[in-house]
Scaffold this active site. Structure first.
Site, PDB file in Angstrom:
ATOM      1  N   THR A   1      30.226  18.385  -5.674  1.00 40.58           N
ATOM      2  CA  THR A   1      29.995  17.453  -4.569  1.00 40.58           C
ATOM      3  C   THR A   1      30.890  17.865  -3.399  1.00 40.58           C
ATOM      4  O   THR A   1      32.040  18.286  -3.598  1.00 40.58           O
ATOM      5  CB  THR A   1      30.204  15.988  -5.001  1.00 40.58           C
ATOM      6  OG1 THR A   1      29.930  15.145  -3.873  1.00 40.58           O
ATOM      7  CG2 THR A   1      31.605  15.716  -5.520  1.00 40.58           C
ATOM      8  N   GLU A   2      30.330  17.771  -2.209  1.00 37.40           N
ATOM      9  CA  GLU A   2      30.981  18.302  -1.008  1.00 37.40           C
ATOM     10  C   GLU A   2      32.395  17.770  -0.805  1.00 37.40           C
ATOM     11  O   GLU A   2      33.241  18.432  -0.213  1.00 37.40           O
ATOM     12  CB  GLU A   2      30.176  17.951   0.253  1.00 37.40           C
ATOM     13  CG  GLU A   2      28.837  18.628   0.346  1.00 37.40           C
ATOM     14  CD  GLU A   2      27.712  17.735  -0.151  1.00 37.40           C
ATOM     15  OE1 GLU A   2      27.782  17.289  -1.319  1.00 37.40           O
ATOM     16  OE2 GLU A   2      26.774  17.501   0.620  1.00 37.40           O
ATOM     17  N   ASN A   3      32.621  16.530  -1.225  1.00 38.55           N
ATOM     18  CA  ASN A   3      33.917  15.921  -0.970  1.00 38.55           C
ATOM     19  C   ASN A   3      34.993  16.334  -1.966  1.00 38.55           C
ATOM     20  O   ASN A   3      36.035  15.687  -2.044  1.00 38.55           O
ATOM     21  CB  ASN A   3      33.794  14.387  -0.907  1.00 38.55           C
ATOM     22  CG  ASN A   3      33.158  13.797  -2.148  1.00 38.55           C
ATOM     23  OD1 ASN A   3      32.150  14.302  -2.629  1.00 38.55           O
ATOM     24  ND2 ASN A   3      33.724  12.735  -2.680  1.00 38.55           N
TER      25      ASN A   3
ATOM     26  N   SER B   1      35.951  23.312  -0.734  1.00 37.01           N
ATOM     27  CA  SER B   1      34.637  22.848  -1.183  1.00 37.01           C
ATOM     28  C   SER B   1      33.521  23.588  -0.456  1.00 37.01           C
ATOM     29  O   SER B   1      32.537  24.023  -1.060  1.00 37.01           O
ATOM     30  CB  SER B   1      34.510  21.339  -0.933  1.00 37.01           C
ATOM     31  OG  SER B   1      33.276  20.869  -1.404  1.00 37.01           O
TER      32      SER B   1
END
Lengths: 244, 221, 221, 244
Positions: C46-48, C88
């Site tokens: 996940t990007e975060n 990320s």
């Protein structure tokens, strides 16, 4: 050397009209709510700082934290990737009314531009946004047969971040995905102030576990039980409290 | 009569403020760390990924995973942080270091520095010097005032390959402390027994005087 | 007769191999994680800043520091790793993800994708989509075959602002599975009861057939 | 998924003639000696791989590790920042004899080029080397009144790195300053093989403590008591052992 700051008000006292302020967090995780609210308190009391350019991934949610900062009218421009949320009414109304300027940046480009600002890299090339409206006006160059867009660094006068542990030298750790943009913003601001859940003695953070080395941090303020945006919003909180 | 390397390092150390983030070049500049004035604690950075490291360990207690840029063993102390090379040079290039102190083959009155190559013969090696000279807020040099052959190392223009352009702002030499301002050498301190003429005679560019020139006085070390 | 969103997610999940690194877009694509075939374990990004996160926690047990890109609470499991946003997106932009599965407003036969803006009205929001489409080794889309008004979403050229140029290689629609190759839609699977003509009638660009077209069969879900 | 590799020989079996190989470490700290020696063993036995381009900060020390790789004649080109050491005789002789090509790169630029390779950034601008011989032939651009040199990414076919703990998903930690270039090289290579002192079960490494997430690693091999270059050199070691 002791970078400890006594309270949030002192931590944000140096932020002046028109400054560029990076605010950490992704949604509510890693958002320095108490520092933002201290900044609002100052504005309510003194009318300053105003006309801020704020850099954050989002545009606030509900009526606390970044949303509240926008709602009281302190933000002239927002640089972000995703100005939507469960309750985006504050930003949406301000934006559609033309009261706030928006620079929309793809999330990875936003992260990399902030890192570049911290790392002394004035520009870099990315495949992201090539051929889209968000690349308009930006130089394009071909490397090894593929087209890339030139992007510039982002720097700030201040960064307000939320960390987990901090020592008086400014070394920081984060809590899970609350890390997100915070370590990058620490690098990219002239002055970084971190709110931490606990200030510990130097050496209590394992040197291997330091995520943000103290060189990137100018102030550390302890907020023992920080508010979480999601929890505040579920309770329908507003800042400043309307009843006051 | 001239300062020893140790004395030059001592003099350079007097200009480092409490809490400053400092990178000391391999060799002579490394000695600066030993002479911090009482009450001041600088935080030392090494390119290979340590901030706030401590002194050398006792012989026999070296851990070769805990070394500085000169590959000498160091120690940790409370507040030390480890990080990788890209983060390390983000600190350098991003302007987060307060001071870098380097050695020099030549320094020009323009602030140009040559300290990585003595020319096309031999094996060239640059390390982190080129990053440091464009990264630290203040770049200073410690150097003998002249070469082993007595030739000036402070020059109008460098003759050797450059490390950086217009980057040095202060030189701690074996004879004097000289600032570089506006493309000129400005003399700040000189050894008490040394005349300005004598100093100028071993300097390859004009020495300017602005206000008082202090005596360069250092302890026996 | 068309697939439900859940059924589309199921179909997309069948193409994810064991050990693949996968990013699932906010909304419908997130459902893909629920339908991994037995014996296969993808690792979700996940990007975060989380790799290898687990399912949603029970209601009431959310930790709001442990969320996905859609700001929904997730969990950790053995092997999870946290990292910051630049790392990320190094994973994304650097080509380390095997698959990204995204939603779409429009997909063109050129592989162009439009999924971030419905035009100048309203508030634009892009998030990580523009990075994902140029980063993952394989970019697939899950989408209803037509809009709520019955208009084709698979087109010769996108009419809405682009997310990426020539990036999509497979579309899982409510009616068919379509690859994008050489600037053409190549039909791979369609619902058993649906004729090619009927499918073409709701598709905004020519559907090409290369070899067999399989029946798109999914379980009741 | 299990990225465990049984032994160093298997770990380096895919490295072919002419490949670009990143080798982690700064001097001896973080240098994957056993992987390098396994590669030498293969060359001694089969004559391959040869003609390698090696990327490392240094050029070896004494007659073990990278120095031994050069000494047996496997390296056609070295990309490094500092080809000097306590005992640089192997590289020095090869270089002065014209047997090895050298691309000298400032250390911070080397680190950033490798990170860029891993992060999908084909080029970036740095103030480093502006106006020097090492910037010759590179594009220069002025940003905000200052001149910067354009540098390109570095990628590799293989990275050989040394870590401390690793799990079968490829998550890695490092030991103190042995971290250095290793995490960057993991990102920039098509195939990364890490030698670790101990393979642990997934979950034994705290998710906060992972330095290299497994996505950047394709193989993990356990070398329980890795040799240290400094110790080998003080003992006058050579590889392969002359007595053999």
């Amino acid at each position: 050397m002791d970078k400890t700051v006594t309270d949030p008000a002192a931590a944000v006292a140096g932020i002046a009209d028109g400054m560029v302020v990076m605010i950490g967090g992704f949604g509510g995780s890693g958002a320095p709510i108490e520092l933002i609210h201290a900044l609002i308190d100052r504005f309510i009391a003194t009318g300053h700082p105003k006309g801020l350019t704020v850099i954050n991934n989002n545009a606030g949610n509900g009526h606390v934290g970044l949303a509240a900062l926008i709602e009281v009218g302190m933000v002239a421009k927002l640089i972000c990737s995703f100005p939507r949320s469960a309750d985006p009414v504050v930003f949406t109304e301000a934006y559609l009314a033309g009261k706030i300027e928006l620079e929309l940046v793809p999330q990875g480009t936003l992260a990399e531009r902030i890192r570049a600002g911290g790392a002394g890299i004035p520009a870099f090339y990315t495949p992201t946004s090539f051929g889209t409206d968000l690349a308009r006006g930006k130089p394009v160059e071909v490397f090894e047969g593929r087209s890339y867009v030139q992007e510039r660094w982002l720097k700030a006068d201040y960064a307000l971040v939320k960390a987990h542990l901090g020592d008086r030298l400014g070394n920081l750790t984060y809590r899970m995905a609350a890390r997100n943009f915070n370590p990058l913003m620490c690098m990219a601001a002239a002055v970084t102030v971190a709110q931490v859940s606990r200030i510990v003695a130097p050496g209590e953070i394992d040197p291997e576990a330091v995520i943000t080395p103290g060189i990137f941090v100018q102030g550390v303020v302890q907020i023992a039980n920080p508010a979480q945006e999601e929890t505040l919003n579920r309770a329908g909180a507003r800042y400043p409290e309307v009843a006051k | 009569m001239r300062l020893t390397p140790t004395q030059m390092a001592w003099r350079a150390a007097q200009d480092i403020t409490d809490g400053a983030y400092v990178n000391l070049g391999i060799g002579l500049p490394e000695m600066v760390a030993k002479f911090q004035p009482p009450g001041r604690k600088a935080i030392f950075h090494t390119e290979n990924g340590i901030l706030g490291f401590g002194e050398a360990p006792e012989a026999g207690l070296e851990d070769w995973d805990l070394i500085n840029a000169g590959k000498k063993a160091v120690t940790i102390k409370p507040g030390t942080a480890f990080f990788h090379h890209a983060d390390s040079f983000a600190m350098v290039r991003g302007g987060h270091l307060d001071v870098a102190i380097l050695g020099a083959y030549e320094v020009a009155e323009t602030g140009d520095l040559a300290n990585w190559s003595t020319g096309p013969k031999g094996v060239p090696a640059v390390g982190g010097a080129m990053d440091l000279v464009h990264g630290a807020k203040r770049v200073a040099v410690i150097t003998d005032h002249v070469t082993k052959d007595g030739q000036p190392k402070l020059l109008r223009r460098c003759t050797l390959p450059l490390t950086g352009v217009g980057c040095v702002t202060r030189v701690y030499s074996s004879l004097a402390v000289i600032d570089i301002e506006g493309g000129q050498f400005v003399l700040r301190e000189k050894l008490p027994g040394l005349s300005l003429d004598a100093l100028q005679a071993v300097t390859g560019a004009a020495l300017h005087v602005q206000g008082a020139v202090a005596d360069l006085i250092v302890p026996e070390l």
